[in-house]
Scaffold this active site. Structure first.
Site, PDB file in Angstrom:
ATOM      1  N   ASP A  10       0.880  -1.158   0.000  1.00  0.00           N
ATOM      2  CA  ASP A  10       0.000   0.000   0.000  1.00  0.00           C
ATOM      3  C   ASP A  10       0.931   1.225   0.000  1.00  0.00           C
ATOM      4  O   ASP A  10       2.109   1.105   0.331  1.00  0.00           O
ATOM      5  CB  ASP A  10      -0.844  -0.082   1.286  1.00  0.00           C
ATOM      6  CG  ASP A  10      -1.597   1.176   1.564  1.00  0.00           C
ATOM      7  OD1 ASP A  10      -2.341   1.628   0.690  1.00  0.00           O
ATOM      8  OD2 ASP A  10      -1.460   1.731   2.680  1.00  0.00           O
ATOM      9  N   LEU A  11       0.428   2.388  -0.375  1.00  0.00           N
ATOM     10  CA  LEU A  11       1.313   3.568  -0.414  1.00  0.00           C
ATOM     11  C   LEU A  11       1.198   4.407   0.871  1.00  0.00           C
ATOM     12  O   LEU A  11       2.124   4.455   1.680  1.00  0.00           O
ATOM     13  CB  LEU A  11       0.963   4.428  -1.642  1.00  0.00           C
ATOM     14  CG  LEU A  11       1.763   5.720  -1.787  1.00  0.00           C
ATOM     15  CD1 LEU A  11       3.236   5.452  -2.057  1.00  0.00           C
ATOM     16  CD2 LEU A  11       1.194   6.593  -2.917  1.00  0.00           C
ATOM     17  N   ASP A  12       0.039   5.060   1.025  1.00  0.00           N
ATOM     18  CA  ASP A  12      -0.128   5.987   2.150  1.00  0.00           C
ATOM     19  C   ASP A  12      -0.066   5.242   3.476  1.00  0.00           C
ATOM     20  O   ASP A  12      -0.883   4.363   3.736  1.00  0.00           O
ATOM     21  CB  ASP A  12      -1.493   6.695   2.067  1.00  0.00           C
ATOM     22  CG  ASP A  12      -1.592   7.606   0.850  1.00  0.00           C
ATOM     23  OD1 ASP A  12      -0.597   8.261   0.529  1.00  0.00           O
ATOM     24  OD2 ASP A  12      -2.668   7.662   0.242  1.00  0.00           O
ATOM     25  N   THR A  18       2.071   9.923   3.916  1.00  0.00           N
ATOM     26  CA  THR A  18       1.144  10.892   3.329  1.00  0.00           C
ATOM     27  C   THR A  18      -0.189  10.915   4.075  1.00  0.00           C
ATOM     28  O   THR A  18      -0.986  11.829   3.872  1.00  0.00           O
ATOM     29  CB  THR A  18       0.870  10.557   1.843  1.00  0.00           C
ATOM     30  OG1 THR A  18       0.889   9.153   1.707  1.00  0.00           O
ATOM     31  CG2 THR A  18       1.881  11.181   0.924  1.00  0.00           C
ATOM     32  N   LYS A  46      -8.683   5.842   6.025  1.00  0.00           N
ATOM     33  CA  LYS A  46      -7.455   5.231   5.505  1.00  0.00           C
ATOM     34  C   LYS A  46      -7.765   4.112   4.513  1.00  0.00           C
ATOM     35  O   LYS A  46      -8.548   3.209   4.816  1.00  0.00           O
ATOM     36  CB  LYS A  46      -6.597   4.700   6.656  1.00  0.00           C
ATOM     37  CG  LYS A  46      -6.006   5.831   7.475  1.00  0.00           C
ATOM     38  CD  LYS A  46      -5.039   5.308   8.521  1.00  0.00           C
ATOM     39  CE  LYS A  46      -4.378   6.484   9.236  1.00  0.00           C
ATOM     40  NZ  LYS A  46      -3.569   6.011  10.381  1.00  0.00           N
ATOM     41  N   GLY A  47      -7.156   4.190   3.345  1.00  0.00           N
ATOM     42  CA  GLY A  47      -7.342   3.166   2.311  1.00  0.00           C
ATOM     43  C   GLY A  47      -8.648   3.295   1.546  1.00  0.00           C
ATOM     44  O   GLY A  47      -8.929   2.505   0.661  1.00  0.00           O
ATOM     45  N   ARG A  50     -11.399   8.652  -2.434  1.00  0.00           N
ATOM     46  CA  ARG A  50     -11.729  10.047  -2.111  1.00  0.00           C
ATOM     47  C   ARG A  50     -13.229  10.268  -1.972  1.00  0.00           C
ATOM     48  O   ARG A  50     -13.710  10.866  -1.009  1.00  0.00           O
ATOM     49  CB  ARG A  50     -11.153  10.959  -3.210  1.00  0.00           C
ATOM     50  CG  ARG A  50     -11.022  12.406  -2.799  1.00  0.00           C
ATOM     51  CD  ARG A  50     -10.446  13.212  -3.936  1.00  0.00           C
ATOM     52  NE  ARG A  50      -9.249  12.599  -4.501  1.00  0.00           N
ATOM     53  CZ  ARG A  50      -8.781  12.863  -5.715  1.00  0.00           C
ATOM     54  NH1 ARG A  50      -9.386  13.729  -6.494  1.00  0.00           N
ATOM     55  NH2 ARG A  50      -7.686  12.252  -6.168  1.00  0.00           N
ATOM     56  N   SER A 115      -2.457   1.019  -4.421  1.00  0.00           N
ATOM     57  CA  SER A 115      -2.971   2.127  -3.614  1.00  0.00           C
ATOM     58  C   SER A 115      -4.332   2.594  -4.108  1.00  0.00           C
ATOM     59  O   SER A 115      -4.602   2.563  -5.304  1.00  0.00           O
ATOM     60  CB  SER A 115      -1.976   3.295  -3.710  1.00  0.00           C
ATOM     61  OG  SER A 115      -2.525   4.469  -3.190  1.00  0.00           O
ATOM     62  N   ALA A 116      -5.150   3.061  -3.172  1.00  0.00           N
ATOM     63  CA  ALA A 116      -6.446   3.632  -3.539  1.00  0.00           C
ATOM     64  C   ALA A 116      -6.291   5.049  -4.078  1.00  0.00           C
ATOM     65  O   ALA A 116      -7.238   5.629  -4.605  1.00  0.00           O
ATOM     66  CB  ALA A 116      -7.358   3.648  -2.311  1.00  0.00           C
ATOM     67  N   SER A 117      -5.096   5.597  -3.945  1.00  0.00           N
ATOM     68  CA  SER A 117      -4.907   7.013  -4.274  1.00  0.00           C
ATOM     69  C   SER A 117      -4.751   7.272  -5.767  1.00  0.00           C
ATOM     70  O   SER A 117      -4.006   6.577  -6.461  1.00  0.00           O
ATOM     71  CB  SER A 117      -3.674   7.551  -3.550  1.00  0.00           C
ATOM     72  OG  SER A 117      -3.449   8.889  -3.936  1.00  0.00           O
ATOM     73  N   ASN A 119      -3.407   9.942  -6.636  1.00  0.00           N
ATOM     74  CA  ASN A 119      -2.196  10.760  -6.660  1.00  0.00           C
ATOM     75  C   ASN A 119      -0.923   9.928  -6.485  1.00  0.00           C
ATOM     76  O   ASN A 119       0.154  10.485  -6.283  1.00  0.00           O
ATOM     77  CB  ASN A 119      -2.254  11.805  -5.537  1.00  0.00           C
ATOM     78  CG  ASN A 119      -3.354  12.817  -5.762  1.00  0.00           C
ATOM     79  OD1 ASN A 119      -3.349  13.522  -6.769  1.00  0.00           O
ATOM     80  ND2 ASN A 119      -4.320  12.882  -4.861  1.00  0.00           N
ATOM     81  N   LYS A 146     -11.093  -0.375  -1.623  1.00  0.00           N
ATOM     82  CA  LYS A 146     -10.844  -1.320  -0.538  1.00  0.00           C
ATOM     83  C   LYS A 146     -12.004  -1.141   0.449  1.00  0.00           C
ATOM     84  O   LYS A 146     -12.429  -0.008   0.632  1.00  0.00           O
ATOM     85  CB  LYS A 146      -9.524  -0.999   0.168  1.00  0.00           C
ATOM     86  CG  LYS A 146      -8.284  -1.113  -0.730  1.00  0.00           C
ATOM     87  CD  LYS A 146      -7.053  -0.527  -0.030  1.00  0.00           C
ATOM     88  CE  LYS A 146      -5.858  -0.457  -0.962  1.00  0.00           C
ATOM     89  NZ  LYS A 146      -4.704   0.250  -0.404  1.00  0.00           N
ATOM     90  N   GLU A 170      -0.061  -3.438   4.625  1.00  0.00           N
ATOM     91  CA  GLU A 170      -1.179  -2.484   4.731  1.00  0.00           C
ATOM     92  C   GLU A 170      -1.238  -1.826   6.101  1.00  0.00           C
ATOM     93  O   GLU A 170      -0.967  -2.473   7.106  1.00  0.00           O
ATOM     94  CB  GLU A 170      -2.507  -3.221   4.523  1.00  0.00           C
ATOM     95  CG  GLU A 170      -3.166  -3.015   3.198  1.00  0.00           C
ATOM     96  CD  GLU A 170      -3.652  -1.599   2.918  1.00  0.00           C
ATOM     97  OE1 GLU A 170      -3.684  -0.760   3.836  1.00  0.00           O
ATOM     98  OE2 GLU A 170      -4.009  -1.326   1.770  1.00  0.00           O
ATOM     99  N   ASP A 171      -1.630  -0.552   6.126  1.00  0.00           N
ATOM    100  CA  ASP A 171      -1.777   0.136   7.421  1.00  0.00           C
ATOM    101  C   ASP A 171      -3.246   0.380   7.771  1.00  0.00           C
ATOM    102  O   ASP A 171      -3.531   0.928   8.836  1.00  0.00           O
ATOM    103  CB  ASP A 171      -1.054   1.496   7.404  1.00  0.00           C
ATOM    104  CG  ASP A 171      -1.759   2.491   6.489  1.00  0.00           C
ATOM    105  OD1 ASP A 171      -2.166   2.098   5.377  1.00  0.00           O
ATOM    106  OD2 ASP A 171      -1.923   3.661   6.894  1.00  0.00           O
TER     107      ASP A 171
HETATM  108  P1  B16 Z   1      -6.630  10.282  -3.296  1.00  0.00           P
HETATM  109  P2  B16 Z   1      -3.630   4.050   0.119  1.00  0.00           P
HETATM  110  C1  B16 Z   1      -5.497   5.955   0.149  1.00  0.00           C
HETATM  111  O1  B16 Z   1      -4.231   5.517  -0.199  1.00  0.00           O
HETATM  112  C2  B16 Z   1      -5.480   6.729   1.444  1.00  0.00           C
HETATM  113  O2  B16 Z   1      -5.153   5.874   2.525  1.00  0.00           O
HETATM  114  C3  B16 Z   1      -6.841   7.309   1.695  1.00  0.00           C
HETATM  115  O3  B16 Z   1      -6.846   8.050   2.896  1.00  0.00           O
HETATM  116  C4  B16 Z   1      -7.223   8.201   0.514  1.00  0.00           C
HETATM  117  O4  B16 Z   1      -8.519   8.745   0.690  1.00  0.00           O
HETATM  118  C5  B16 Z   1      -7.190   7.361  -0.757  1.00  0.00           C
HETATM  119  O5  B16 Z   1      -5.894   6.818  -0.917  1.00  0.00           O
HETATM  120  C6  B16 Z   1      -7.531   8.164  -1.985  1.00  0.00           C
HETATM  121  O6  B16 Z   1      -6.525   9.104  -2.207  1.00  0.00           O
HETATM  122  O7  B16 Z   1      -7.596  11.284  -2.784  1.00  0.00           O
HETATM  123  O8  B16 Z   1      -5.198  10.783  -3.360  1.00  0.00           O
HETATM  124  O9  B16 Z   1      -7.063   9.663  -4.590  1.00  0.00           O
HETATM  125  O10 B16 Z   1      -3.529   3.992   1.608  1.00  0.00           O
HETATM  126  O11 B16 Z   1      -4.575   3.037  -0.497  1.00  0.00           O
HETATM  127  O12 B16 Z   1      -2.283   4.111  -0.552  1.00  0.00           O
HETATM  128 MG    MG Z   2      -2.639   3.150   3.521  1.00  0.00          MG
END
Ligand code: B16
Ligand code: MG
Length: 229
Positions: A10-12, A18, A46-47, A50, A115-117, A119, A146, A170-171
């Site tokens: 996982d990233l964040d 982040t 977390k995870g 958005r 990652s769910a992000s 970004n 997730k 994963e966190d």
């Molecule tokens: P974004 P991960 C997740 O990343 C974050 O934990 C979560 O808090 C965030 O809302 C989600 O990414 C979406 O991120 O707004 O940048 O698209 O933990 O899956 O790496």
């Molecule tokens: Mg995470």
């Protein structure tokens, strides 16, 4: 004994801290509605994608928004988040991560980011981390958040490794649940006193940890358990 061939991160909150910037950006948005957004509230985010986070926030503050407003609010949160991460430095990569993943790759292991992000690419580029991953799956590549296993299954697929031979780091509880739904082994990143439900093992981070030591500590059942959520 299980034979792990792929390591999925996982990233964040696992590779880089982040999570605190997501927290600050949501807190800033919540403050506009006079809601005091706490670290505890942030655990639920977390995870989570958005838009799903915005839906949770809308319940927390007791307001409902039209689709157009939701997009505008999520964009505003994202602009602040991007503003914060632009100033991020390499020192924000979590301690020991680069050494840990380098050792995996030297030993011939496959690595992926899941990652769910949306970004994730920006963060990887800023911190020059892209070269450590054989595959990257981010929030732009999936349409289910997730705890759905989609992001991890796609990562395994791109690596060409069977899901039973994947170990996920994963966190977030949503992330552990997603990996368990994918029938993968899991390392929960976080405090031992506050374990993530269903994680096969908890570790505070990568500092001083070697992949060999970790695999030795993991008591692999024959098949990863599926989480009952
Ligand atoms: P974004 P991960 C997740 O990343 C974050 O934990 C979560 O808090 C965030 O809302 C989600 O990414 C979406 O991120 O707004 O940048 O698209 O933990 O899956 O790496
Ligand atoms: Mg995470």
């Amino acid at each position: 004994m299980c034979n792990i061939e792929a390591y999925i991160f996982d990233l964040d909150g696992v590779v880089v801290d982040t999570a605190k910037y997501h927290y600050l950006a949501w807190k800033r948005l919540a403050a506009e509605f006079e809601y005091h957004f706490t670290q505890e509230d942030n655990e639920q985010f977390k995870g989570v994608s958005r838009m799903d986070c915005l839906n949770i926030l809308s319940k927390m503050i007791g307001r409902s928004f039209e689709e157009r407003e939701k997009i505008e609010l999520a964009d505003r949160k994202n602009d602040w988040y991007i503003e914060y991460i632009k100033n991020m430095g390499k020192d924000e990569v979590l301690p020991g991560f680069v050494e840990f993943i380098t050792e995996i790759r030297k030993a011939g292991g496959k690595t992926a980011l899941a990652s769910a992000s949306k970004n994730a690419a920006l963060v990887l580029e800023r911190l020059e981390l892209g070269r450590y991953f054989h595959a990257v799956v981010d929030g732009n590549a999936v349409n289910k958040s997730k705890p759905d296993p989609q992001v991890f299954l796609l990562a395994a697929d791109r690596l060409g490794v069977a899901k039973e031979k994947c170990l996920v780091f994963e966190d977030a509880q949503a992330g552990i649940d997603a990996a368990k739904h994918a029938r993968m082994y899991t390392v929960g990143i976080g405090r031992q006193e506050n374990p993530l439900r269903g994680a096969d093992i908890m570790k505070p981070g990568f500092e001083g940890l070697s992949p060999e030591q970790l695999l030795g500590e993991l008591d692999f059942p024959d098949t990863p358990e599926v989480c009952n959520v």
